[in-house]
Write a protein that holds these residues in place. Structure first.
Motif, mmCIF file in Angstrom:
data_model
loop_
_atom_site.group_PDB
_atom_site.id
_atom_site.type_symbol
_atom_site.label_atom_id
_atom_site.label_comp_id
_atom_site.label_asym_id
_atom_site.label_seq_id
_atom_site.Cartn_x
_atom_site.Cartn_y
_atom_site.Cartn_z
ATOM 1 N N SER A 61 0.767 -1.327 0.107
ATOM 2 C CA SER A 61 0.017 -0.025 0.226
ATOM 3 C C SER A 61 1.004 1.161 -0.187
ATOM 4 O O SER A 61 0.765 2.178 -0.796
ATOM 5 C CB SER A 61 -1.042 -0.039 1.236
ATOM 6 O OG SER A 61 -0.236 0.251 2.440
ATOM 7 N N HIS A 62 1.820 1.239 0.871
ATOM 8 C CA HIS A 62 2.850 2.327 1.062
ATOM 9 C C HIS A 62 4.124 1.967 1.294
ATOM 10 O O HIS A 62 4.197 0.963 2.242
ATOM 11 C CB HIS A 62 2.226 4.016 1.438
ATOM 12 C CG HIS A 62 1.793 3.402 2.986
ATOM 13 N ND1 HIS A 62 0.827 2.699 3.579
ATOM 14 C CD2 HIS A 62 2.550 4.282 3.939
ATOM 15 C CE1 HIS A 62 0.653 2.703 4.712
ATOM 16 N NE2 HIS A 62 1.936 3.606 5.196
ATOM 17 N N ALA A 63 4.930 2.924 1.433
ATOM 18 C CA ALA A 63 6.706 2.845 1.725
ATOM 19 C C ALA A 63 6.879 2.942 3.315
ATOM 20 O O ALA A 63 7.982 2.432 3.597
ATOM 21 C CB ALA A 63 7.334 3.601 0.919
ATOM 22 N N HIS A 64 5.888 3.212 4.309
ATOM 23 C CA HIS A 64 6.163 3.374 5.686
ATOM 24 C C HIS A 64 6.846 2.022 6.238
ATOM 25 O O HIS A 64 6.163 1.010 5.553
ATOM 26 C CB HIS A 64 5.010 3.878 6.256
ATOM 27 C CG HIS A 64 4.946 5.220 6.413
ATOM 28 N ND1 HIS A 64 3.709 5.956 6.708
ATOM 29 C CD2 HIS A 64 5.849 6.275 6.585
ATOM 30 C CE1 HIS A 64 4.067 7.165 6.751
ATOM 31 N NE2 HIS A 64 5.045 7.478 6.658
ATOM 32 N N ILE A 65 7.830 2.058 6.717
ATOM 33 C CA ILE A 65 8.466 0.794 7.228
ATOM 34 C C ILE A 65 7.500 -0.324 8.094
ATOM 35 O O ILE A 65 7.677 -1.377 8.024
ATOM 36 C CB ILE A 65 9.821 1.160 7.916
ATOM 37 C CG1 ILE A 65 10.788 0.072 7.670
ATOM 38 C CG2 ILE A 65 9.458 1.070 9.451
ATOM 39 C CD1 ILE A 65 11.323 0.199 6.222
ATOM 40 N N ASP A 66 6.522 0.455 8.589
ATOM 41 C CA ASP A 66 5.620 -0.569 9.140
ATOM 42 C C ASP A 66 4.649 -1.214 8.266
ATOM 43 O O ASP A 66 3.627 -2.063 8.506
ATOM 44 C CB ASP A 66 4.708 0.270 10.530
ATOM 45 C CG ASP A 66 3.977 1.072 10.010
ATOM 46 O OD1 ASP A 66 4.581 1.939 9.039
ATOM 47 O OD2 ASP A 66 2.879 1.424 10.631
ATOM 48 N N HIS A 67 4.690 -1.034 7.036
ATOM 49 C CA HIS A 67 4.183 -1.700 6.020
ATOM 50 C C HIS A 67 5.071 -2.370 4.861
ATOM 51 O O HIS A 67 4.471 -3.344 4.435
ATOM 52 C CB HIS A 67 3.332 -0.669 4.968
ATOM 53 C CG HIS A 67 2.120 0.106 6.259
ATOM 54 N ND1 HIS A 67 0.854 -0.385 5.981
ATOM 55 C CD2 HIS A 67 2.092 0.993 6.831
ATOM 56 C CE1 HIS A 67 0.029 0.310 6.782
ATOM 57 N NE2 HIS A 67 0.926 1.091 7.652
ATOM 58 N N CYS A 68 6.216 -1.860 4.731
ATOM 59 C CA CYS A 68 7.124 -2.603 3.858
ATOM 60 C C CYS A 68 8.112 -3.329 4.659
ATOM 61 O O CYS A 68 9.140 -3.816 3.909
ATOM 62 C CB CYS A 68 7.531 -1.845 2.941
ATOM 63 S SG CYS A 68 8.839 -0.533 3.031
ATOM 64 N N GLY A 161 -3.652 9.473 -0.298
ATOM 65 C CA GLY A 161 -3.459 10.994 0.343
ATOM 66 C C GLY A 161 -2.515 10.855 1.484
ATOM 67 O O GLY A 161 -2.557 12.006 2.200
ATOM 68 N N HIS A 162 -2.046 9.739 2.139
ATOM 69 C CA HIS A 162 -1.060 9.521 3.328
ATOM 70 C C HIS A 162 0.281 10.161 3.167
ATOM 71 O O HIS A 162 0.675 10.766 3.849
ATOM 72 C CB HIS A 162 -1.419 8.071 3.502
ATOM 73 C CG HIS A 162 -0.554 7.657 4.854
ATOM 74 N ND1 HIS A 162 -0.614 8.278 6.110
ATOM 75 C CD2 HIS A 162 0.201 6.760 4.885
ATOM 76 C CE1 HIS A 162 0.050 7.591 6.815
ATOM 77 N NE2 HIS A 162 0.828 6.835 6.232
ATOM 78 N N ILE A 163 0.855 9.612 2.063
ATOM 79 C CA ILE A 163 2.463 9.797 2.020
ATOM 80 C C ILE A 163 2.408 9.716 0.356
ATOM 81 O O ILE A 163 1.680 9.059 -0.176
ATOM 82 C CB ILE A 163 3.693 9.010 2.717
ATOM 83 C CG1 ILE A 163 3.407 7.392 2.391
ATOM 84 C CG2 ILE A 163 3.276 9.403 4.409
ATOM 85 C CD1 ILE A 163 4.690 6.731 2.585
ATOM 86 N N GLY A 186 -5.113 0.907 3.394
ATOM 87 C CA GLY A 186 -4.009 1.216 3.566
ATOM 88 C C GLY A 186 -3.943 2.395 4.615
ATOM 89 O O GLY A 186 -4.894 2.118 5.546
ATOM 90 N N ASP A 187 -3.094 3.158 4.665
ATOM 91 C CA ASP A 187 -3.162 4.207 5.833
ATOM 92 C C ASP A 187 -3.793 5.439 4.874
ATOM 93 O O ASP A 187 -3.381 5.842 3.882
ATOM 94 C CB ASP A 187 -1.784 4.708 6.122
ATOM 95 C CG ASP A 187 -1.292 3.755 7.347
ATOM 96 O OD1 ASP A 187 -1.952 2.864 7.729
ATOM 97 O OD2 ASP A 187 0.047 3.987 7.807
ATOM 98 N N VAL A 188 -4.770 6.180 5.874
ATOM 99 C CA VAL A 188 -5.539 7.286 4.966
ATOM 100 C C VAL A 188 -5.049 8.185 5.339
ATOM 101 O O VAL A 188 -5.050 8.849 6.613
ATOM 102 C CB VAL A 188 -7.190 7.111 5.085
ATOM 103 C CG1 VAL A 188 -7.890 7.753 4.651
ATOM 104 C CG2 VAL A 188 -7.586 5.572 4.701
ATOM 105 N N ALA A 407 0.271 12.612 9.139
ATOM 106 C CA ALA A 407 -0.066 11.925 7.744
ATOM 107 C C ALA A 407 -1.340 11.049 7.891
ATOM 108 O O ALA A 407 -1.757 10.592 6.784
ATOM 109 C CB ALA A 407 0.969 10.977 7.580
ATOM 110 N N HIS A 408 -1.811 10.931 9.004
ATOM 111 C CA HIS A 408 -2.956 10.147 9.076
ATOM 112 C C HIS A 408 -4.300 10.853 9.532
ATOM 113 O O HIS A 408 -4.248 12.113 9.871
ATOM 114 C CB HIS A 408 -3.018 9.144 10.442
ATOM 115 C CG HIS A 408 -2.165 8.047 10.296
ATOM 116 N ND1 HIS A 408 -2.523 6.675 9.896
ATOM 117 C CD2 HIS A 408 -0.740 8.060 10.617
ATOM 118 C CE1 HIS A 408 -1.581 6.171 9.713
ATOM 119 N NE2 HIS A 408 -0.404 6.463 10.243
ATOM 120 N N GLY A 409 -5.322 10.711 8.608
ATOM 121 C CA GLY A 409 -6.710 11.482 8.935
ATOM 122 C C GLY A 409 -7.047 11.169 10.215
ATOM 123 O O GLY A 409 -6.738 10.226 11.007
#
Ligand SMILES: [Zn+2]
Length: 466
Positions: A61-68, A161-163, A186-188, A407-409
């Motif tokens: 979903s995105h590149a934050h380390i808690d996701h990749c 729209g998160h990062i 993902g993260d919103v 970055a989070h809604g």
């Protein structure tokens, strides 16, 4: 079809959700690292709860380390399928995973120096080579593209729209003649972000995996970010002749700060002092963002017409070497230092805080979410004495915060994200990526909006989807 939650279940890190089709095909959504979970962190990162070699496809979903951040480990343990993500996520994940590998190798080296006889050697979860292999498996999917992963499995990514590069993931899976739409948020991000576009709407889903980080809070500020920054810099640097230290995440917050400061320069309001970004990773992330103008919102694109570098302004300097970073401490002149990490738990910013915290002329400005137990969290909570590198320091510097730079809604943004859906048609809504207490509050709000089947999965829990 089944879905199992192997991370970010009743917690905010380690995002990993595994879909298993009736014919055995497995699709993994995200492969994040667990972070800051105390002593169990290593244990959580050492056990996937599934066999990486059996996964066919992976969507990031995105590149934050808690996701990749565990992708290279997944590859080291036998995963060899395609990893689908947006072009910006691919570029950003590469530098963030390399940085994570470096930190892990340094940590292991440090631990092994202090090893006692009979103790096992500490090993990094992965190396640079594993990162390079993982990047080699990445395949680009553009926002909005209808992409066929395999017959009967279609993927669409929409802007979350998160990062930079962040996406909500939409899978259309046909098995045994029946089609199921599954959405993973993902993260919103926020609606009305300084730099990024607002999250996009998406097709009706049967099942939704929804993040819930801020499911019970609102984080609006009264004044625009630029104005708040200007007031704090003027008050600290011009009136008190002190320094402003801003702990900021390398991706997102740092670029937002630079953009806001650049905006002040365009209005001829920027105080004439030195501005430092003291984090090599932040410098790299800023370069990646400059290369991906497609993610900018309309306002940024308008500014680009009059200013070809919206992250650069007079007095700005990126600090590379440790020596130069240390030299900033010895320089008594007023300045602004933006440095990582965002929660002030590690990185160069911790040294800058140690050097400025004892003097009331300085300001420590917090601009993002901080775990309550982190140094940033303790400062926000108003502690009068804080422990830094195992020494107590009296907090004499002013501590301020700008809440809307997240970055989070907040929950209004999350509900806005779901407002394109007919709640009656959603068979199950699974809450992920949130603290359990927050998720319970958010679940009530969702039930109020008409989502009847809201679930809060436990770690490793599996559900059969109709
Ligand atoms: Zn994220």
């Amino acid at each position: 079809m089944k879905i199992a939650f192997h991370g970010a279940a009743r917690t905010v890190t380690g995002s990993k959700h595994l879909i298993t089709l009736n014919n055995g095909t497995q699709i993994l959504l995200d492969c994040g690292l667990f972070q800051g979970m105390g002593q169990i962190t290593d244990k959580l990162n050492g056990y996937f709860g599934f066999n990486p070699a059996k996964i066919n496809y992976m969507v990031l979903s995105h590149a934050h380390i808690d996701h990749c951040g565990l992708l290279p480990r997944l590859v080291a343990e036998g995963f060899n399928g395609a990893i689908y993500c947006t072009p910006a996520t691919m570029d950003l994940a590469r530098i963030l995973m390399l940085d994570s590998a470096k930190i892990q190798m340094q940590d292991a080296e440090f631990a092994n120096k202090h090893i006692r006889p009979g103790e096992e050697m500490e090993k990094a979860l992965y190396t640079d080579e594993d990162v390079i292999k993982a990047v080699g498996l990445m395949k680009i999917v553009e926002y909005g593209e209808d992409f066929e992963i395999a017959p009967g499995i279609n993927l669409k990514l929409t802007d979350a729209g998160h990062i930079l590069g962040s996406a909500a993931v939409h899978l259309k899976i046909t098995e045994d003649g029946k089609t199921t739409h599954l959405t993973f948020s993902g993260d919103v991000g926020r609606y009305g972000d300084l730099l990024l576009k607002s999250p996009q709407t998406f097709e009706q889903a049967d099942y939704i995996l929804m993040e819930s980080t801020y499911g019970d809070s609102l984080h609006k500020d009264i004044d625009p970010i630029e104005e708040m920054l200007l007031e704090i810099i003027n008050h600290t640097c011009n009136v008190k002749k002190g320094k402003v230290i801003i702990p900021a995440f390398s991706v997102g917050r740092t670029q937002e700060l630079l953009y806001a400061l650049n905006g002040l320069e365009l209005k001829n309001k920027l105080p004439d002092i030195p501005y430092y970004v003291d984090s090599p990773l932040s410098a790299q992330a800023t370069e990646v963002l400059k290369n991906h103008t497609e993610v900018y919102n309309k306002t940024v694109k308008e500014v680009l017409k009059v200013d070809n570098d919206v992250f650069d302004f007079k007095g700005l300097r990126f600090v590379e070497s440790i020596e130069e970073s240390k030299a900033l401490n010895a320089d008594p002149r007023p300045c602004v230092i933006i440095s990582a990490s965002g929660m002030a738990e590690g990185g160069r910013v911790k040294h800058h805080i140690r050097n400025t915290i004892g003097n009331e002329k300085n300001t420590i400005l917090m601009v993002g979410y901080c775990e309550p137990s982190s140094l940033g969290g303790r400062l926000i909570a108003g502690q009068k004495v804080v422990d830094i590198f195992r020494e107590d320091y009296e907090v004499r510097a002013e501590v301020r915060s700008i809440k809307s730079m997240s970055a989070h809604g907040d929950y209004e943004d999350l509900l806005h994200f779901l407002s394109c859906q007919d709640p009656d048609k959603v068979k199950q809504l699974f809450l992920v990526h949130g603290e359990y207490e927050v998720q319970q509050h958010f679940a009530l709000k969702l039930r109020d909006k008409g989502f009847k089947h809201v679930n809060i999965p436990e770690y490793h829990q599996e559900f059969e989807l109709e």
